[in-house]
Scaffold this motif. Sequence first.
Motif, mmCIF file in Angstrom:
data_model
loop_
_atom_site.group_PDB
_atom_site.id
_atom_site.type_symbol
_atom_site.label_atom_id
_atom_site.label_comp_id
_atom_site.label_asym_id
_atom_site.label_seq_id
_atom_site.Cartn_x
_atom_site.Cartn_y
_atom_site.Cartn_z
ATOM 1 N N LYS B 377 0.828 -1.217 0.000
ATOM 2 C CA LYS B 377 0.000 0.000 0.000
ATOM 3 C C LYS B 377 0.856 1.258 0.000
ATOM 4 O O LYS B 377 0.524 2.246 -0.642
ATOM 5 C CB LYS B 377 -0.882 0.032 1.257
ATOM 6 C CG LYS B 377 -2.211 -0.665 1.092
ATOM 7 C CD LYS B 377 -3.034 -0.475 2.363
ATOM 8 C CE LYS B 377 -4.145 -1.497 2.415
ATOM 9 N NZ LYS B 377 -4.841 -1.468 3.720
ATOM 10 N N LEU B 380 1.857 2.615 -3.308
ATOM 11 C CA LEU B 380 0.807 2.976 -4.258
ATOM 12 C C LEU B 380 0.359 4.426 -4.083
ATOM 13 O O LEU B 380 0.442 4.980 -2.999
ATOM 14 C CB LEU B 380 -0.388 2.017 -4.091
ATOM 15 C CG LEU B 380 -0.060 0.541 -4.326
ATOM 16 C CD1 LEU B 380 -1.290 -0.323 -4.082
ATOM 17 C CD2 LEU B 380 0.480 0.303 -5.730
ATOM 18 N N ASP B 384 -6.878 5.649 -6.363
ATOM 19 C CA ASP B 384 -7.989 4.766 -6.746
ATOM 20 C C ASP B 384 -8.472 5.003 -8.181
ATOM 21 O O ASP B 384 -9.666 5.145 -8.435
ATOM 22 C CB ASP B 384 -9.172 4.935 -5.774
ATOM 23 C CG ASP B 384 -8.803 4.564 -4.343
ATOM 24 O OD1 ASP B 384 -7.807 3.849 -4.156
ATOM 25 O OD2 ASP B 384 -9.520 5.002 -3.422
ATOM 26 N N CYS B 388 -5.401 -0.213 -12.982
ATOM 27 C CA CYS B 388 -4.784 -1.525 -12.788
ATOM 28 C C CYS B 388 -5.815 -2.638 -12.909
ATOM 29 O O CYS B 388 -5.468 -3.818 -12.986
ATOM 30 C CB CYS B 388 -4.124 -1.585 -11.414
ATOM 31 S SG CYS B 388 -5.309 -1.317 -10.085
ATOM 32 N N THR B 392 -9.813 -0.101 -6.000
ATOM 33 C CA THR B 392 -9.084 0.860 -5.169
ATOM 34 C C THR B 392 -7.631 0.415 -5.059
ATOM 35 O O THR B 392 -7.297 -0.738 -5.346
ATOM 36 C CB THR B 392 -9.652 0.906 -3.723
ATOM 37 O OG1 THR B 392 -9.498 -0.396 -3.148
ATOM 38 C CG2 THR B 392 -11.123 1.306 -3.701
ATOM 39 N N CYS B 393 -6.772 1.331 -4.600
ATOM 40 C CA CYS B 393 -5.373 0.969 -4.385
ATOM 41 C C CYS B 393 -5.259 -0.112 -3.305
ATOM 42 O O CYS B 393 -4.429 -1.014 -3.406
ATOM 43 C CB CYS B 393 -4.551 2.200 -3.991
ATOM 44 S SG CYS B 393 -4.338 3.372 -5.356
ATOM 45 N N CYS B 410 0.371 -1.147 -11.870
ATOM 46 C CA CYS B 410 0.004 0.211 -11.453
ATOM 47 C C CYS B 410 0.673 1.212 -12.399
ATOM 48 O O CYS B 410 1.881 1.439 -12.322
ATOM 49 C CB CYS B 410 0.418 0.479 -10.009
ATOM 50 S SG CYS B 410 0.112 2.188 -9.504
ATOM 51 N N ARG B 413 2.373 4.380 -10.740
ATOM 52 C CA ARG B 413 3.674 4.094 -10.148
ATOM 53 C C ARG B 413 4.726 3.922 -11.253
ATOM 54 O O ARG B 413 5.838 4.439 -11.158
ATOM 55 C CB ARG B 413 3.564 2.812 -9.304
ATOM 56 C CG ARG B 413 4.828 2.480 -8.562
ATOM 57 C CD ARG B 413 4.602 1.354 -7.581
ATOM 58 N NE ARG B 413 5.887 0.899 -7.086
ATOM 59 C CZ ARG B 413 6.631 -0.010 -7.684
ATOM 60 N NH1 ARG B 413 6.213 -0.581 -8.801
ATOM 61 N NH2 ARG B 413 7.805 -0.356 -7.182
#
Lengths: 141, 427
Positions: B377, B380, B384, B388, B392-393, B410, B413
Amino acid sequence: MEDLLHYHYDVDGGNFASAGEASVQVKRVLRQMGFPPDLIRRVSIAMYEGEINMVIHAKGGDADVYLSPEQIRVVLKDVGPGIKDVALAMQEGYSTAPDNIRSLGFGAGMGLPNMKRYSDEMTVESTVGVGTTITLVFNAF
Amino acid sequence: MIVYRHSVSLDADKCKGCTTCLRRCPTQAIRVRDGKACINPSLCIDCGECIRNCPHKAKKASFDSLDTLNHDKFLIALPAPSLFGQFANLDEADYLLQGLMDLGFDDVYEVAKAAEIVTEYTRRFLRRSDEKMRPFISTACPVVVRLVSMRFPSLRSKLLPITPPIEVAGKLAKERALREHPELTEDDVRTVFISPCPAKVSWVKNTPADKKCYIDYVVSMSDIYFRVLSKMHRDEVPQMETESGVVGISWASSGGEASALMNDKYLAADGIENVIRVLDDIETGHFPGLEFVELNACPGGCVGGVMAVENPFIARVRLQTLRRYLPVMRNYLTDDPNAEIPEAMLATRPGEYSSAEILNPDRATSFRMMMQIAQVKQKLPGMDCGSCGAPTCDAFAEDVVKGEAKLTDCVIRMRDILKRSEQEESK
């Protein structure tokens, strides 16, 4: 502190409607970890009561949850007015909640007694004018 | 393990892989994988929110088609109370019932009639119930029953143990047919529920092995709407006569079931997000003094079902018009009020609880996974965005740890990593 899962929640004192949100989020984590339903219920009730208390009396505070596979520790910390007489406050039905809160159905004087009843261990540290920290421990076997 | 059989599925050709359903799914059961939405069957509650919200109409529900009904059988239509709210200028329910007959059904048994019987038994049950066990939660909405079984283990004992109207209607309809037509055998009779939602299909499909299901087909309201409309004639006096009153018809919209209990200690909530919020609050003991909780997954109650044709608010107004000429209730229990509730009216409780959200059956393993999830987490963006394929993340972090997704999925990222390496190069 050795490896514990830690979750932090800001309990927003300005928003009465949001009280109880942290306990809902914790419930999900506990379900994901596979804790038994009865324990999850005890944690969520006790934590919910704690959140409500912080909102009513202390304009909010911090809720920290520490988890291991065997134990759940909930620390509720506020910088509110403090509790003058902890023993008295622990009695069922004793309440200092203002009328407007009572009219919403809260402030029945069951908050602290319920936290005690539903947790395995409870400690209350409170200094008038400084704040209150309540630690609740739940054991899972 | 019993596999839950769903009624909501994906039409892969129509799916664009957008993120609309991801965000609307109340149990986070959907992921986009390889450009198409996938529904996780262990989390799906068949609420139909994805069908309601998909801009490409790529989510569908499996219903029986009216065209495939075998007319050699004695077919009984079981119209849901919400069907009565779908038609403009319908001021007498009799016209709709006659329309169904003219469409080729051999009999009509109103689910609203069965609902009145359920109301009677619910009153009886609540009167004798243990105060500590209250409030009891309505079991008429199958989405709510599944949601409680999956996510609210401590509330499972609060599910009202009375057979829901759909099942009662099916049973009584078949019994009546066999009574009135002695030439028929059990195998000659088929019941056809006319449903506002896919969840009722799932309800029928997932009848416990030890229980008999009295519903043979489930057709959607939108399938039957135009056909029955063309059969409803104002100039002919209908031969059919409605057998339900205000109470039965009122089950169609939120608050109808609860208010019929003649007891003001009830709560009625509708819309799946509201339902979840109320269940969370009940679980924390938030509502002292309540006796009954009516929950409907669809906005406005059953009139808001995804297969309903009319806007739920308009349907509700129409039901008010229709109710004006009806007696309060037409179906009363005539036996001794202190008699036991018959076996057939008692619903079986849901089976053993197993959390659909549990990471691993071994708690120490789950704990290690939660630790890893917390670490992921932190890497990230927390915005949201859904690119991906997870809603949500946080959900993505769980997918990564479960091995269902890769951190490189992601895009935010990856973009940051790319930017940083570009900066390094230009130095």
